[in-house]
Design a protein around this motif. Structure first.
Motif, mmCIF file in Angstrom:
data_model
loop_
_atom_site.group_PDB
_atom_site.id
_atom_site.type_symbol
_atom_site.label_atom_id
_atom_site.label_comp_id
_atom_site.label_asym_id
_atom_site.label_seq_id
_atom_site.Cartn_x
_atom_site.Cartn_y
_atom_site.Cartn_z
ATOM 1 N N ALA A 93 -25.569 -11.066 7.353
ATOM 2 C CA ALA A 93 -25.954 -11.512 6.014
ATOM 3 C C ALA A 93 -27.004 -10.594 5.403
ATOM 4 C CB ALA A 93 -26.468 -12.951 6.070
ATOM 5 N N LEU A 94 -28.002 -10.219 6.192
ATOM 6 C CA LEU A 94 -29.054 -9.335 5.690
ATOM 7 C C LEU A 94 -28.489 -7.966 5.313
ATOM 8 C CD1 LEU A 94 -31.884 -10.278 8.196
ATOM 9 C CD2 LEU A 94 -31.897 -10.712 5.735
ATOM 10 N N GLU A 95 -27.599 -7.450 6.142
ATOM 11 C CA GLU A 95 -27.003 -6.147 5.847
ATOM 12 C C GLU A 95 -26.123 -6.198 4.605
ATOM 13 O OE1 GLU A 95 -25.098 -5.099 9.503
ATOM 14 O OE2 GLU A 95 -26.948 -4.262 10.380
ATOM 15 N N ALA A 96 -25.644 -7.393 4.253
ATOM 16 C CA ALA A 96 -24.852 -7.560 3.039
ATOM 17 C C ALA A 96 -25.730 -7.834 1.818
ATOM 18 C CB ALA A 96 -23.851 -8.699 3.225
ATOM 19 N N ALA A 154 -33.838 -6.288 11.612
ATOM 20 C CA ALA A 154 -32.893 -6.295 10.492
ATOM 21 C C ALA A 154 -33.575 -6.779 9.218
ATOM 22 C CB ALA A 154 -31.695 -7.185 10.823
ATOM 23 N N ALA A 155 -34.419 -7.795 9.344
ATOM 24 C CA ALA A 155 -35.156 -8.296 8.178
ATOM 25 C C ALA A 155 -36.123 -7.254 7.651
ATOM 26 C CB ALA A 155 -35.895 -9.581 8.546
ATOM 27 N N ALA A 192 -37.649 -4.494 -0.030
ATOM 28 C CA ALA A 192 -38.483 -5.410 -0.807
ATOM 29 C C ALA A 192 -37.705 -6.485 -1.545
ATOM 30 C CB ALA A 192 -39.319 -4.610 -1.808
ATOM 31 N N ASP A 193 -36.382 -6.422 -1.552
ATOM 32 C CA ASP A 193 -35.616 -7.322 -2.416
ATOM 33 C C ASP A 193 -34.808 -8.380 -1.680
ATOM 34 O OD1 ASP A 193 -36.487 -5.930 -4.697
ATOM 35 O OD2 ASP A 193 -34.915 -4.416 -4.416
ATOM 36 N N VAL A 194 -34.742 -8.295 -0.360
ATOM 37 C CA VAL A 194 -33.985 -9.260 0.434
ATOM 38 C C VAL A 194 -34.935 -9.884 1.449
ATOM 39 C CG1 VAL A 194 -32.032 -9.612 2.003
ATOM 40 C CG2 VAL A 194 -31.858 -7.959 0.123
ATOM 41 N N PHE A 195 -34.907 -11.228 1.543
ATOM 42 C CA PHE A 195 -35.908 -11.930 2.344
ATOM 43 C C PHE A 195 -35.258 -12.815 3.401
ATOM 44 C CE2 PHE A 195 -37.684 -11.330 -1.953
ATOM 45 C CZ PHE A 195 -38.746 -10.505 -1.619
ATOM 46 N N ALA A 196 -36.002 -13.034 4.488
ATOM 47 C CA ALA A 196 -35.530 -13.889 5.576
ATOM 48 C C ALA A 196 -36.658 -14.803 6.023
ATOM 49 C CB ALA A 196 -35.037 -13.042 6.744
ATOM 50 N N ALA A 247 -40.414 -12.142 11.475
ATOM 51 C CA ALA A 247 -41.439 -11.581 12.367
ATOM 52 C C ALA A 247 -42.249 -12.696 13.017
ATOM 53 C CB ALA A 247 -42.348 -10.633 11.590
ATOM 54 N N ASP A 248 -42.552 -13.746 12.245
ATOM 55 C CA ASP A 248 -43.260 -14.903 12.807
ATOM 56 C C ASP A 248 -42.393 -15.606 13.848
ATOM 57 O OD1 ASP A 248 -45.489 -14.552 11.084
ATOM 58 O OD2 ASP A 248 -44.451 -15.627 9.478
ATOM 59 N N GLY A 249 -41.098 -15.724 13.545
ATOM 60 C CA GLY A 249 -40.184 -16.338 14.503
ATOM 61 C C GLY A 249 -40.086 -15.536 15.783
ATOM 62 N N TYR A 250 -40.090 -14.213 15.667
ATOM 63 C CA TYR A 250 -40.054 -13.346 16.840
ATOM 64 C C TYR A 250 -41.321 -13.514 17.669
ATOM 65 C CZ TYR A 250 -40.064 -9.030 19.591
ATOM 66 O OH TYR A 250 -40.130 -8.113 20.618
ATOM 67 N N GLN A 251 -42.456 -13.686 17.006
ATOM 68 C CA GLN A 251 -43.707 -13.892 17.745
ATOM 69 C C GLN A 251 -43.644 -15.190 18.562
ATOM 70 O OE1 GLN A 251 -46.406 -16.234 17.278
ATOM 71 N NE2 GLN A 251 -47.526 -15.270 18.954
#
Length: 382
Positions: free
Chosen positions: A96-99, A122-123, A128-132, A356-360
């Protein structure tokens, strides 16, 4: 007349328990909050056509599909919301992010640290225009958000200790069936990832400190359970029933954590207590609208925990809801989540918590697992 706002077209992947909760959030958010962009419930995706069509009709989704790739390929989808089991999070979110689509993904971020890292990377690559965002929804409970405000304002002074637990009892019966949440290939871990992730995130959210190291114990009390629909066949449980761990935070505080689905009599008790040099706060999800606050600076004759009913319009999120004293419930956190996600995307800002918070948080869970595998040795989570 309300001002017209452009739509943000949502595709929801999955339609079980969390699908219902997320649907409620998307459906209600713009009716109570004055949003810059209106969520449009465009597409609901599930594996079984009849079931997903019934769910879409019930919750108000415009269209359905049986392949999640449909949501990725359609140009009229702006947001992909993922509520599938953790084993599929990475593949769907990265695609989804790559799309070029924004992503909201349920917790925990993934089933493995490697998958979580790939999702965070990936996020980061999207620019700057696509968010996760990851869905740690309990941050959006008004009482929990108010606890964060109090602690961050210095009301409890220097944070010294954190006690966090998430207690449920839906597995205490040894004959409860073997669901996907009890299989490592689908869930990644048991109580640790399902419940412990929430306890870790909420403790970090409220204190502003990150868990830096852990020592943990994992155990499985019931090793086999009945297969769904079978009176005689049983299957192996491959995840933990309960997790206990101690922790040290990077700001100097220490903590103790418990996550279990075997706490007989506890239905959904996510509890956190923060003790500081000037006071303390205490929150329990089973007492959703109340926050306990202890002011150690008050005269001794007036000291004691005060129960604050978090329903004033000045409290987080409450100005959009009912008159003072009229309580909220479980589903409201998902409305607040939808509101925060939409407003961040509309403003060109990274919604929180990020991948990034989820990865932490995933690093903390991985640290607990590694510690438990090596006799509870102290394990860094960085």
């Amino acid at each position: 007349m309300p001002r017209p706002v452009p739509p943000l077209r949502i595709a929801l992947i999955g339609h079980g328990f969390m699908g219902a909760a997320h649907s409620q959030g998307w459906r209600v958010a713009h009716r109570f909050f004055d949003l810059s962009v209106r969520p449009e419930m465009t597409l609901l995706v599930g594996r079984h056509a009849e079931r997903v069509e019934a769910a879409a009709s019930r919750w108000g989704w415009a269209e359905t599909a049986t392949d999640w790739r449909t949501a990725i390929e359609r140009e009229d989808i702006d947001v992909v919301d993922i509520v599938t089991p953790g084993g599929s999070h990475a593949e769907i979110a990265i695609a989804a992010l790559e799309a070029g689509k924004h992503v909201l993904c349920e917790k925990p971020l993934a089933n493995t640290l490697e998958e979580a890292a790939a999702m965070a990377e990936a996020a980061e690559r999207t620019g700057a225009d696509v968010f996760a965002m990851i869905g740690f929804t309990y941050r959006r409970v008004p009482a929990a958000a108010f606890a964060r405000d109090l602690v961050r304002s210095g009301a409890v002074g220097e944070v010294r200790q954190v006690r966090a637990s998430y207690l449920q009892d839906w597995l205490y019966d040894a004959d409860a069936p073997l669901t996907w949440r009890l299989q490592q290939e689908h869930a990644g871990s048991g109580a640790l990832g399902d419940l412990g992730a929430h306890a870790v995130d909420l403790s970090q959210f409220i204190t502003g400190q990150a868990v830096a190291g852990v020592s943990g114990i994992l155990t499985t009390f019931v090793g086999e359970r009945p297969l769904p629909g079978s009176a005689s066949e049983r299957g192996r449980v491959s995840v933990d029933d309960a997790a206990l761990f101690t922790a040290r935070f990077d700001g100097g505080a220490i903590g103790s954590f418990e996550a279990t689905r075997m706490a007989t009599g506890r239905k959904n008790s996510l509890r956190i207590e923060v003790s500081g040099s000037l006071g303390a706060i205490a929150f329990d999800l089973e007492d959703y609208n109340t926050l306990g606050f202890y002011d150690a600076t008050a005269p001794g004759t007036r000291q004691g925990f005060t129960d604050i009913m978090v329903t004033e319009p000045e409290h987080p999120y409450m100005s959009a809801w009912w008159p003072t004293g009229h309580a909220l419930g479980y589903e409201h956190g998902f409305v607040h989540q939808a509101r925060d996600f939409v407003e961040a995307v509309a403003g060109g800002l990274q919604p929180e918590p990020s991948f990034a918070d989820g990865y932490q948080v995933q690093r903390v869970l991985d640290g607990v697992q590694r510690s438990a595998e090596h006799g509870s040795t102290w394990t860094a989570t960085g």
